[in-house]
Write a protein that holds these residues in place. Structure first.
Motif, PDB file in Angstrom:
ATOM      1  N   ASP A  78      68.153  57.657  24.865  1.00 48.66           N
ATOM      2  CA  ASP A  78      67.983  56.563  23.911  1.00 48.66           C
ATOM      3  C   ASP A  78      66.640  55.857  24.126  1.00 48.66           C
ATOM      4  OD1 ASP A  78      70.480  57.275  23.030  1.00 48.66           O
ATOM      5  OD2 ASP A  78      71.541  55.656  24.063  1.00 48.66           O
ATOM      6  N   GLN A  79      66.267  55.692  25.385  1.00 47.96           N
ATOM      7  CA  GLN A  79      64.989  55.050  25.694  1.00 47.96           C
ATOM      8  C   GLN A  79      63.811  55.907  25.224  1.00 47.96           C
ATOM      9  OE1 GLN A  79      64.622  51.852  27.130  1.00 47.96           O
ATOM     10  NE2 GLN A  79      62.575  52.282  26.287  1.00 47.96           N
ATOM     11  N   LEU A  80      63.880  57.199  25.496  1.00 47.85           N
ATOM     12  CA  LEU A  80      62.779  58.093  25.086  1.00 47.85           C
ATOM     13  C   LEU A  80      62.620  58.090  23.564  1.00 47.85           C
ATOM     14  CD1 LEU A  80      63.455  61.100  27.527  1.00 47.85           C
ATOM     15  CD2 LEU A  80      61.476  59.566  27.561  1.00 47.85           C
ATOM     16  N   VAL A  81      63.744  58.067  22.867  1.00 47.80           N
ATOM     17  CA  VAL A  81      63.707  58.051  21.403  1.00 47.80           C
ATOM     18  C   VAL A  81      63.083  56.739  20.925  1.00 47.80           C
ATOM     19  CG1 VAL A  81      65.152  57.952  19.327  1.00 47.80           C
ATOM     20  CG2 VAL A  81      65.629  59.642  21.112  1.00 47.80           C
ATOM     21  N   GLU A  82      63.504  55.650  21.526  1.00 49.88           N
ATOM     22  CA  GLU A  82      62.962  54.341  21.134  1.00 49.88           C
ATOM     23  C   GLU A  82      61.455  54.278  21.385  1.00 49.88           C
ATOM     24  OE1 GLU A  82      65.381  51.149  21.608  1.00 49.88           O
ATOM     25  OE2 GLU A  82      63.813  49.645  21.878  1.00 49.88           O
ATOM     26  N   ASP A  83      61.019  54.808  22.519  1.00 49.01           N
ATOM     27  CA  ASP A  83      59.583  54.830  22.831  1.00 49.01           C
ATOM     28  C   ASP A  83      58.803  55.516  21.711  1.00 49.01           C
ATOM     29  OD1 ASP A  83      60.220  53.648  25.203  1.00 49.01           O
ATOM     30  OD2 ASP A  83      59.981  55.455  26.432  1.00 49.01           O
ATOM     31  N   ILE A  84      59.323  56.640  21.237  1.00 47.72           N
ATOM     32  CA  ILE A  84      58.621  57.391  20.175  1.00 47.72           C
ATOM     33  C   ILE A  84      58.608  56.577  18.881  1.00 47.72           C
ATOM     34  CG2 ILE A  84      58.754  59.442  18.694  1.00 47.72           C
ATOM     35  CD1 ILE A  84      59.801  61.005  21.080  1.00 47.72           C
ATOM     36  N   ILE A  85      59.742  56.009  18.550  1.00 45.31           N
ATOM     37  CA  ILE A  85      59.826  55.266  17.287  1.00 45.31           C
ATOM     38  C   ILE A  85      58.892  54.053  17.293  1.00 45.31           C
ATOM     39  CG2 ILE A  85      61.400  53.824  15.905  1.00 45.31           C
ATOM     40  CD1 ILE A  85      63.536  55.961  16.443  1.00 45.31           C
ATOM     41  N   LEU A  86      58.801  53.392  18.456  1.00 44.09           N
ATOM     42  CA  LEU A  86      57.923  52.226  18.539  1.00 44.09           C
ATOM     43  C   LEU A  86      56.449  52.624  18.517  1.00 44.09           C
ATOM     44  CD1 LEU A  86      59.751  49.993  21.181  1.00 44.09           C
ATOM     45  CD2 LEU A  86      59.608  49.659  18.702  1.00 44.09           C
ATOM     46  N   GLU A  87      56.137  53.759  19.096  1.00 42.92           N
ATOM     47  CA  GLU A  87      54.727  54.126  19.253  1.00 42.92           C
ATOM     48  C   GLU A  87      54.116  54.753  17.997  1.00 42.92           C
ATOM     49  OE1 GLU A  87      53.853  56.083  22.926  1.00 42.92           O
ATOM     50  OE2 GLU A  87      51.806  56.609  22.301  1.00 42.92           O
ATOM     51  N   TYR A  88      54.917  55.454  17.210  1.00 38.84           N
ATOM     52  CA  TYR A  88      54.341  56.213  16.091  1.00 38.84           C
ATOM     53  C   TYR A  88      54.858  55.714  14.743  1.00 38.84           C
ATOM     54  CZ  TYR A  88      53.076  59.332  19.876  1.00 38.84           C
ATOM     55  OH  TYR A  88      52.573  59.842  21.033  1.00 38.84           O
ATOM     56  N   SER A  89      54.021  55.859  13.735  1.00 33.97           N
ATOM     57  CA  SER A  89      54.413  55.421  12.393  1.00 33.97           C
ATOM     58  C   SER A  89      55.246  56.484  11.683  1.00 33.97           C
ATOM     59  CB  SER A  89      53.167  55.101  11.572  1.00 33.97           C
ATOM     60  OG  SER A  89      52.320  56.226  11.554  1.00 33.97           O
ATOM     61  N   VAL A 110      66.457  64.576  22.435  1.00 33.87           N
ATOM     62  CA  VAL A 110      65.531  63.672  21.744  1.00 33.87           C
ATOM     63  C   VAL A 110      65.317  64.144  20.310  1.00 33.87           C
ATOM     64  CG1 VAL A 110      63.122  62.874  21.682  1.00 33.87           C
ATOM     65  CG2 VAL A 110      64.391  62.828  23.836  1.00 33.87           C
ATOM     66  N   SER A 111      65.174  65.458  20.118  1.00 32.58           N
ATOM     67  CA  SER A 111      64.934  65.961  18.755  1.00 32.58           C
ATOM     68  C   SER A 111      66.127  65.656  17.846  1.00 32.58           C
ATOM     69  CB  SER A 111      64.610  67.452  18.776  1.00 32.58           C
ATOM     70  OG  SER A 111      65.770  68.210  19.048  1.00 32.58           O
ATOM     71  N   LEU A 112      67.324  65.657  18.397  1.00 35.42           N
ATOM     72  CA  LEU A 112      68.519  65.324  17.603  1.00 35.42           C
ATOM     73  C   LEU A 112      68.608  63.834  17.315  1.00 35.42           C
ATOM     74  CD1 LEU A 112      71.153  67.470  19.548  1.00 35.42           C
ATOM     75  CD2 LEU A 112      70.569  67.770  17.133  1.00 35.42           C
ATOM     76  N   MET A 113      68.308  63.038  18.348  1.00 32.76           N
ATOM     77  CA  MET A 113      68.523  61.589  18.206  1.00 32.76           C
ATOM     78  C   MET A 113      67.422  60.898  17.394  1.00 32.76           C
ATOM     79  SD  MET A 113      71.452  61.187  19.331  1.00 32.76           S
ATOM     80  CE  MET A 113      71.415  59.445  18.928  1.00 32.76           C
ATOM     81  N   LEU A 114      66.318  61.612  17.140  1.00 29.65           N
ATOM     82  CA  LEU A 114      65.286  61.032  16.274  1.00 29.65           C
ATOM     83  C   LEU A 114      65.738  60.997  14.816  1.00 29.65           C
ATOM     84  CD1 LEU A 114      62.067  62.595  17.829  1.00 29.65           C
ATOM     85  CD2 LEU A 114      62.445  60.151  17.447  1.00 29.65           C
TER      86      LEU A 114
END
Ligand code: NAD
Ligand code: ZN
Length: 360
Positions: A78-89, A110-114
């Motif tokens: 969940d943290q890794l997914v959040e990091d990606i969502i916050l960092e990229y548009s 991560v690929s599923l949870m995105l």
């Protein structure tokens, strides 16, 4: 009877040095300069130019080094997914996992949870994922788990250790380059390799066995015996063959199940954080009542390669801790039914499991 209609890895490249082709495999999948490729790489490769120089970063692509002392947790995903969502548009063009079962499972999850809302713990189980994942690629650097080919990603959540099993979990692309496994330490080579051997034994001796599983299981079993009991293979041949054994072992359990060793090993993993490969070995060593021939061969392999398994890991546990492990193990009903048949509950009693755990 309704037969399962399983997805498989859609593309695979095999060969020593095939990792050199990573760039040309990925570039057609790029969705634009704001949609990066995210590379999860086992942190054992940090500073390893031989491997990392072959990962080309363009635009906003990123390498994230992943420590692998502990197996993946739902909170970590969940943290890794959040990091990606916050960092990229934009959502990434692809997620690439380069490492063993841990890193490959992280890439899958991560690929599923995105693309699936909420927390990863809510998707532990079977067929709970609703949306297709982001394009994801697996590159194993150690062989045995079959994670490169399976339709699950195994996570430890607040309540259980259980996979996200879904049609969207398997990789879109796998790169099988046996050369990447050349520096795996010997003990780890054995533990992860034995995961494959145990997959074969559990599949071939299970009540769910069918010709599909059997054909893959027999091939993987034959390869394991060659690799771990004979001296006929060169180092390179053994690396090549173990990579294919892992693949076949994974395919074998796709259409059947694992068994007693995995059920008990999940208990050890959940309570004590014992990792999958070594946990299976610790457990399997005591399963001669269930898998007499397999365990005899396992003991020969262990002796041939001078492997000393950890002993007495349950020596100081309290009753409630044994109960937790037994609960986790017994909750994995399909594994027990595969191993022991419909009446498994009369054989796999709490007392029986307790006596097994006490030996470990
Ligand atoms: P791992 O990912 O735990 O890695 C084991 C160790 O090997 C690590 O210390 C790592 O740094 C090291 N390593 C890996 N490649 C190396 C290399 N080329 N050179 C040197 N060191 C290297 O090991 P594993 O046994 O492959 O994976 C276990 C994990 O896989 C567990 O989390 C388990 O739950 C999961 N698993 C998943 C599936 C599935 O179908 N998804 C199946 C079985 C196991
Ligand atoms: Zn396994």
């Amino acid at each position: 009877m309704i037969y399962k209609n399983y997805p498989m890895v859609s593309r695979v490249v095999f060969g020593r040095g095939s990792f050199n082709q990573l760039d040309e495999i990925l570039s057609p999948k790029r969705k634009g300069r704001n949609a990066p490729f995210i590379f999860y790489v086992d942190d054992v490769f940090k500073g390893n130019h031989w491997l990392t120089s072959r990962i080309t970063l363009s635009y906003k692509d990123k390498i994230i080094y992943v420590p692998t002392k502990e197996e993946p947790k739902t909170s970590q995903i969940d943290q890794l997914v959040e990091d990606i969502i916050l960092e990229y548009s934009e959502l990434p063009s692809g997620i690439i996992g380069i490492g063993g079962g841990i890193v490959m499972d992280i890439a899958k999850a991560v690929s599923l949870m995105l693309t699936n809302k909420g927390n990863s713990k809510d998707y532990q189980g079977w067929d709970l994922i609703k949306q297709p994942a982001i394009y994801h690629v697996g590159v194993p650097t150690i062989s045995g788990t079959g994670a490169e080919v399976s339709r699950t990603t195994i996570l430890t959540g607040p309540e259980r250790k259980l996979g996200i099993n879904s049609d969207y979990t398997p990789f879109d692309q796998v790169i099988l380059d046996p050369e990447l496994t050349k520096d795996v330490p010997k003990d780890q080579w054995f533990y992860t390799g034995m995961d494959c051997f145990v997959h074969c034994i559990e599949s071939l001796n299970g009540t769910y066995l069918n010709a599909f599983s059997e054909s893959y299981g027999e091939k993987a079993y034959e390869l394991c015996k060659k690799i771990f009991l004979e001296d006929s293979l060169s180092k390179e041949e053994a690396q090549d063959k173990l990579m294919m054994a892992s693949w076949h072992g994974g395919m074998s359990i796709a259409y059947s199940q694992v068994g007693v060793a995995h059920a008990l090993s999940y208990g050890l993993g959940y309570l004590l954080g014992i990792k999958h490969g070594v946990g299976n070995c610790i457990v399997f060593d005591h399963l001669e009542d269930y898998y007499p021939e397999g365990v005899a061969q396992f003991k020969k392999m262990k002796a041939k390669h001078n492997i000393e398994l950890p002993q007495g890991i349950c020596a100081d546990l309290e009753d409630y801790q044994f109960d937790t492990m037994i609960d986790v193990a017994l909750s994995l009903e399909p594994l027990w039914e595969n191993a022991l048949g419909k009446n498994w509950k009369t054989i796999a009693t709490r007392e029986k499991l307790l006596s097994l755990y006490k030996k470990m």
